[in-house]
Design a protein around this motif. Structure first.
Motif, PDB file in Angstrom:
ATOM      1  N   GLU A 144       0.861  -1.463   0.002  1.00 38.10           N
ATOM      2  CA  GLU A 144      -0.222   0.038   0.081  1.00 38.10           C
ATOM      3  C   GLU A 144       0.754   1.449   0.076  1.00 38.10           C
ATOM      4  OE1 GLU A 144      -3.504   0.357  -0.145  1.00 38.10           O
ATOM      5  OE2 GLU A 144      -3.860  -1.428  -0.388  1.00 38.10           O
ATOM      6  N   LEU A 145       2.185   1.464   1.027  1.00 45.29           N
ATOM      7  CA  LEU A 145       2.654   2.217   1.515  1.00 45.29           C
ATOM      8  C   LEU A 145       3.312   3.114  -0.643  1.00 45.29           C
ATOM      9  CD1 LEU A 145       4.040   4.419   2.417  1.00 45.29           C
ATOM     10  CD2 LEU A 145       6.100   3.082   3.012  1.00 45.29           C
ATOM     11  N   ALA A 146       3.651   1.617  -1.315  1.00 42.50           N
ATOM     12  CA  ALA A 146       4.507   1.639  -2.810  1.00 42.50           C
ATOM     13  C   ALA A 146       3.335   1.999  -3.513  1.00 42.50           C
ATOM     14  CB  ALA A 146       4.939   0.379  -2.784  1.00 42.50           C
ATOM     15  N   ARG A 147       2.123   1.845  -3.501  1.00 46.97           N
ATOM     16  CA  ARG A 147       1.697   2.564  -4.479  1.00 46.97           C
ATOM     17  C   ARG A 147       1.526   3.859  -4.050  1.00 46.97           C
ATOM     18  NH1 ARG A 147      -1.236  -2.964  -4.559  1.00 46.97           N
ATOM     19  NH2 ARG A 147      -2.229  -2.475  -2.384  1.00 46.97           N
ATOM     20  N   GLU A 148       1.045   4.108  -2.776  1.00 50.30           N
ATOM     21  CA  GLU A 148       0.835   5.360  -2.650  1.00 50.30           C
ATOM     22  C   GLU A 148       2.096   6.143  -3.141  1.00 50.30           C
ATOM     23  OE1 GLU A 148      -0.034   8.148   1.779  1.00 50.30           O
ATOM     24  OE2 GLU A 148       0.264   5.752   2.192  1.00 50.30           O
ATOM     25  N   SER A 149       2.901   5.873  -2.737  1.00 50.62           N
ATOM     26  CA  SER A 149       4.608   6.761  -2.893  1.00 50.62           C
ATOM     27  C   SER A 149       4.102   6.561  -4.669  1.00 50.62           C
ATOM     28  CB  SER A 149       5.250   5.973  -2.187  1.00 50.62           C
ATOM     29  OG  SER A 149       5.598   5.493  -1.056  1.00 50.62           O
ATOM     30  N   TYR A 179      10.747   7.827  -4.075  1.00 57.45           N
ATOM     31  CA  TYR A 179      11.823   6.784  -2.883  1.00 57.45           C
ATOM     32  C   TYR A 179      11.838   8.326  -2.005  1.00 57.45           C
ATOM     33  CZ  TYR A 179      13.714   3.818  -6.502  1.00 57.45           C
ATOM     34  OH  TYR A 179      13.956   2.393  -7.267  1.00 57.45           O
ATOM     35  N   GLU A 180      11.284   9.598  -2.168  1.00 53.29           N
ATOM     36  CA  GLU A 180      11.627  10.224  -0.713  1.00 53.29           C
ATOM     37  C   GLU A 180      10.974  10.335   0.250  1.00 53.29           C
ATOM     38  OE1 GLU A 180      14.165  12.138   0.200  1.00 53.29           O
ATOM     39  OE2 GLU A 180      16.141  12.010  -1.454  1.00 53.29           O
ATOM     40  N   TYR A 181       9.627  10.402  -0.461  1.00 54.68           N
ATOM     41  CA  TYR A 181       8.221   9.524  -0.241  1.00 54.68           C
ATOM     42  C   TYR A 181       8.289   8.429   0.771  1.00 54.68           C
ATOM     43  CZ  TYR A 181       2.621  10.009   1.363  1.00 54.68           C
ATOM     44  OH  TYR A 181       1.918  10.269   1.701  1.00 54.68           O
ATOM     45  N   ALA A 182       8.652   7.597   0.048  1.00 57.24           N
ATOM     46  CA  ALA A 182       8.719   5.810   0.596  1.00 57.24           C
ATOM     47  C   ALA A 182       9.138   5.924   1.684  1.00 57.24           C
ATOM     48  CB  ALA A 182       9.019   5.368  -0.585  1.00 57.24           C
ATOM     49  N   LEU A 183      10.645   6.652   1.834  1.00 56.26           N
ATOM     50  CA  LEU A 183      11.811   6.632   3.215  1.00 56.26           C
ATOM     51  C   LEU A 183      11.400   7.693   3.616  1.00 56.26           C
ATOM     52  CD1 LEU A 183      14.841   5.689   0.934  1.00 56.26           C
ATOM     53  CD2 LEU A 183      13.386   3.715   2.275  1.00 56.26           C
ATOM     54  N   SER A 184      10.592   8.402   3.967  1.00 51.44           N
ATOM     55  CA  SER A 184       9.856   9.132   4.889  1.00 51.44           C
ATOM     56  C   SER A 184       9.958   8.649   6.613  1.00 51.44           C
ATOM     57  CB  SER A 184       8.638   9.867   4.716  1.00 51.44           C
ATOM     58  OG  SER A 184       8.060  11.081   5.925  1.00 51.44           O
ATOM     59  N   TRP A 186       8.255   9.206   9.091  1.00 54.24           N
ATOM     60  CA  TRP A 186       6.717  10.134   9.537  1.00 54.24           C
ATOM     61  C   TRP A 186       5.634   8.698   9.238  1.00 54.24           C
ATOM     62  CZ3 TRP A 186       7.561  13.657  12.522  1.00 54.24           C
ATOM     63  CH2 TRP A 186       8.072  14.991  12.839  1.00 54.24           C
ATOM     64  N   HIS A 187       6.056   8.075   8.285  1.00 55.53           N
ATOM     65  CA  HIS A 187       5.043   7.054   8.506  1.00 55.53           C
ATOM     66  C   HIS A 187       4.416   5.394   9.458  1.00 55.53           C
ATOM     67  CE1 HIS A 187       4.391   7.994   3.627  1.00 55.53           C
ATOM     68  NE2 HIS A 187       6.023   7.610   4.018  1.00 55.53           N
ATOM     69  N   ARG A 188       6.156   6.187   9.838  1.00 53.76           N
ATOM     70  CA  ARG A 188       6.099   4.985  11.520  1.00 53.76           C
ATOM     71  C   ARG A 188       5.001   5.457  12.469  1.00 53.76           C
ATOM     72  NH1 ARG A 188      11.691   5.948  13.708  1.00 53.76           N
ATOM     73  NH2 ARG A 188      12.111   5.807  11.382  1.00 53.76           N
ATOM     74  N   PHE A 189       4.270   6.723  12.261  1.00 51.83           N
ATOM     75  CA  PHE A 189       2.884   6.901  12.779  1.00 51.83           C
ATOM     76  C   PHE A 189       2.061   7.045  12.622  1.00 51.83           C
ATOM     77  CE2 PHE A 189       7.249   9.758  14.589  1.00 51.83           C
ATOM     78  CZ  PHE A 189       7.713   9.312  15.331  1.00 51.83           C
ATOM     79  N   ARG A 190       1.499   6.672  10.935  1.00 51.64           N
ATOM     80  CA  ARG A 190       0.237   6.160  10.789  1.00 51.64           C
ATOM     81  C   ARG A 190       0.063   5.170  11.405  1.00 51.64           C
ATOM     82  NH1 ARG A 190       0.988   8.069   4.616  1.00 51.64           N
ATOM     83  NH2 ARG A 190      -0.925   7.762   4.459  1.00 51.64           N
ATOM     84  N   PRO A 191      -1.328   5.560  11.548  1.00 54.32           N
ATOM     85  CA  PRO A 191      -2.061   4.167  12.276  1.00 54.32           C
ATOM     86  C   PRO A 191      -1.955   2.988  10.712  1.00 54.32           C
ATOM     87  CG  PRO A 191      -3.796   5.757  12.835  1.00 54.32           C
ATOM     88  CD  PRO A 191      -2.188   6.249  11.774  1.00 54.32           C
ATOM     89  N   ARG A 194       1.346   0.753  11.520  1.00 53.35           N
ATOM     90  CA  ARG A 194       2.169   0.715  12.552  1.00 53.35           C
ATOM     91  C   ARG A 194       2.106  -1.233  12.625  1.00 53.35           C
ATOM     92  NH1 ARG A 194      -0.642   4.148  17.222  1.00 53.35           N
ATOM     93  NH2 ARG A 194      -0.510   5.722  16.344  1.00 53.35           N
ATOM     94  N   HIS A 195       1.973  -1.811  11.894  1.00 56.34           N
ATOM     95  CA  HIS A 195       1.986  -2.952  11.817  1.00 56.34           C
ATOM     96  C   HIS A 195       2.784  -3.619  10.364  1.00 56.34           C
ATOM     97  CE1 HIS A 195      -0.019  -2.872  15.197  1.00 56.34           C
ATOM     98  NE2 HIS A 195      -1.746  -2.647  14.940  1.00 56.34           N
ATOM     99  N   PRO A 196       3.306  -4.521  10.594  1.00 54.89           N
ATOM    100  CA  PRO A 196       4.015  -4.896   9.389  1.00 54.89           C
ATOM    101  C   PRO A 196       3.183  -5.966   8.426  1.00 54.89           C
ATOM    102  CG  PRO A 196       4.904  -6.621  10.755  1.00 54.89           C
ATOM    103  CD  PRO A 196       4.086  -5.292  11.647  1.00 54.89           C
ATOM    104  N   GLU A 197       3.330  -5.686   6.750  1.00 54.93           N
ATOM    105  CA  GLU A 197       2.560  -7.073   6.091  1.00 54.93           C
ATOM    106  C   GLU A 197       2.725  -7.841   6.366  1.00 54.93           C
ATOM    107  OE1 GLU A 197       1.816  -4.772   2.861  1.00 54.93           O
ATOM    108  OE2 GLU A 197       1.393  -3.237   3.332  1.00 54.93           O
ATOM    109  N   PRO A 198       2.056  -8.751   5.736  1.00 52.23           N
ATOM    110  CA  PRO A 198       2.488 -10.084   5.495  1.00 52.23           C
ATOM    111  C   PRO A 198       3.980 -10.223   4.447  1.00 52.23           C
ATOM    112  CG  PRO A 198       0.170 -10.472   5.320  1.00 52.23           C
ATOM    113  CD  PRO A 198       0.323  -8.902   5.177  1.00 52.23           C
ATOM    114  N   PRO A 199       4.184 -11.387   4.725  1.00 52.74           N
ATOM    115  CA  PRO A 199       5.770 -11.471   4.258  1.00 52.74           C
ATOM    116  C   PRO A 199       5.350 -12.140   3.024  1.00 52.74           C
ATOM    117  CG  PRO A 199       6.153 -12.629   5.815  1.00 52.74           C
ATOM    118  CD  PRO A 199       4.433 -12.284   6.120  1.00 52.74           C
TER     119      PRO A 199
END
Length: 378
Positions: A144-149, A179-184, A186-191, A194-199
């Motif tokens: 999801e973060l990849a698509r959003e970035s 790349y800059e947006y994906a590696l920000s 601040w994403h760790r504080f978004r609900p 917070r939890h990792p995706e299935p590997p």
């Protein structure tokens, strides 16, 4: 002290033409000069220019190639002249009929109309978005973060399209923003993040993704650009805003860390293949270009209106303050001070004889109030 003039070199396009005319690859020419293939590519594109002994060796090699190139061209011209002269040597029949043949002029289609900004944006999105989603997935490990970035990067590109359209590398511009947006951080504080995706389901892919995510973000990005995307060291350093030695050190440390976890990835070719396979395992799909443009325009309108409303609020608050603020200085009220020596308050006791007589006289006398005074007429 006089400075020796630099050895002249042909233009960058001529350097490439001479190399291709001699059927030499960039790696072969780099071996003869004693430099790397990326350096030769930089010389032929005009980004850098050789200096010192490398310049002299490169100029001498180009001169040798230029001397051999005209000989080939002259041989081709001589062969063409022989072929043209051969039909003229044949005698024509004495009474041959003259036949006039009309050669039809080929119909040339009119030049295609230039693309509109929306069409050019859609073409760039269709060409770059699928691969960018897979690359950002390797950077973050989140689909999801990849698509959003990638969508945010293209929305930013659409907002600044006049700048992106004339850029020398529009795909690199969008890739850098994604790349800059994906590696920000601040994403760790978004609900939602917070939890990792299935590997990935495969153990080998899971181990590779875990090893990638354990690398520092700068090492991970450098490794992906060089071994995954296939950029040169100079291009990787420029995109990561680092010097070439710093980018090389990051790349070496990233490879060492991966080789320590996965020894079979010590070969760069095998590492490139595994990165490509890992990026292709996830179901990563990008949105349609019109949707990305519409969402970007709507977000721009929203923030524009919010900025206007905030500005109007600030102006109103400033005006109200100016109207209600005092026009002169008012000193503050001082704090109360403690006064000593005041007798304590006592309870009222019985009246004395003198006070009793005064009270009786006040009660009996002047019950109707004081006499009325009249003015005297004179």
């Amino acid at each position: 002290m006089m400075q020796t003039p630099a050895t002249p070199l042909p233009p960058p396009k001529e350097r490439r033409r001479l190399r291709e005319a001699a059927s030499l690859t960039q790696a072969q020419l780099a071996t003869r000069v004693g430099v790397s293939r990326e350096t030769v590519r930089a010389w032929e594109t005009g980004r850098t220019s050789p200096r010192g002994r490398k310049r002299e060796a490169y100029a001498k090699l180009l001169n040798d190639l230029a001397e051999n190139s005209p000989a080939v061209e002259e041989a081709e011209v001589d062969a063409a002249e022989v072929e043209e002269a051969a039909p003229e040597a044949q005698p024509e029949p004495p009474h041959a009929d003259i036949v006039v043949v009309e050669i039809p002029v080929p119909h040339t289609d009119p030049a295609p109309a230039p693309l509109t900004p929306a069409q050019a944006f859609d073409a760039l999105y269709a060409f770059c978005a699928p691969s960018l989603v897979r690359q950002t997935y390797l950077l973050t490990g989140r689909r999801e973060l990849a698509r959003e970035s990638v969508e945010r990067a293209f929305q930013t590109a659409w907002q600044r399209w006049p700048e992106v359209a004339v850029d020398r590398d529009p795909a690199g511009w969008v890739r850098s923003v994604a790349y800059e947006y994906a590696l920000s951080p601040w994403h760790r504080f978004r609900p939602r993040y917070r939890h990792p995706e299935p590997p990935p389901p495969a153990p080998a892919d899971r181990a590779l993704l875990t090893a990638l995510l354990e690398l520092p973000p700068s090492y991970r990005r450098t490794l992906l650009l060089y071994d995954g995307v296939g950029l040169g060291l100079a291009e990787t350093a420029a995109e990561t805003e680092a010097s070439t030695p710093a980018a090389a050190n990051r790349l070496l440390h990233a490879r060492e860390a991966l080789a320590a976890r996965l020894p079979e990835l010590s070969d760069p070719t095998e590492l490139h293949r595994r990165l490509t396979e890992l990026a292709s395992t996830g179901r990563l799909h990008a949105a349609k270009p019109p949707v990305v443009r519409f969402v970007g325009e709507r977000r721009t309108v929203f923030w524009t209106r919010a900025a206007i409303a905030f500005t109007v609020t600030i102006i109103g608050a400033t005006t109200l303050t100016l109207r209600t603020a005092p026009t002169h200085y008012e000193p503050p009220v001082p704090l109360g001070q403690r006064v000593e020596g005041v007798p304590t308050r006592v309870v009222q006791g019985s009246l004395s004889e003198e006070e009793v007589r005064l009270r009786d006289r006040l009660r009996t006398g002047m019950t109707a109030g004081p006499e009325r005074l009249f003015p005297l007429s004179r």
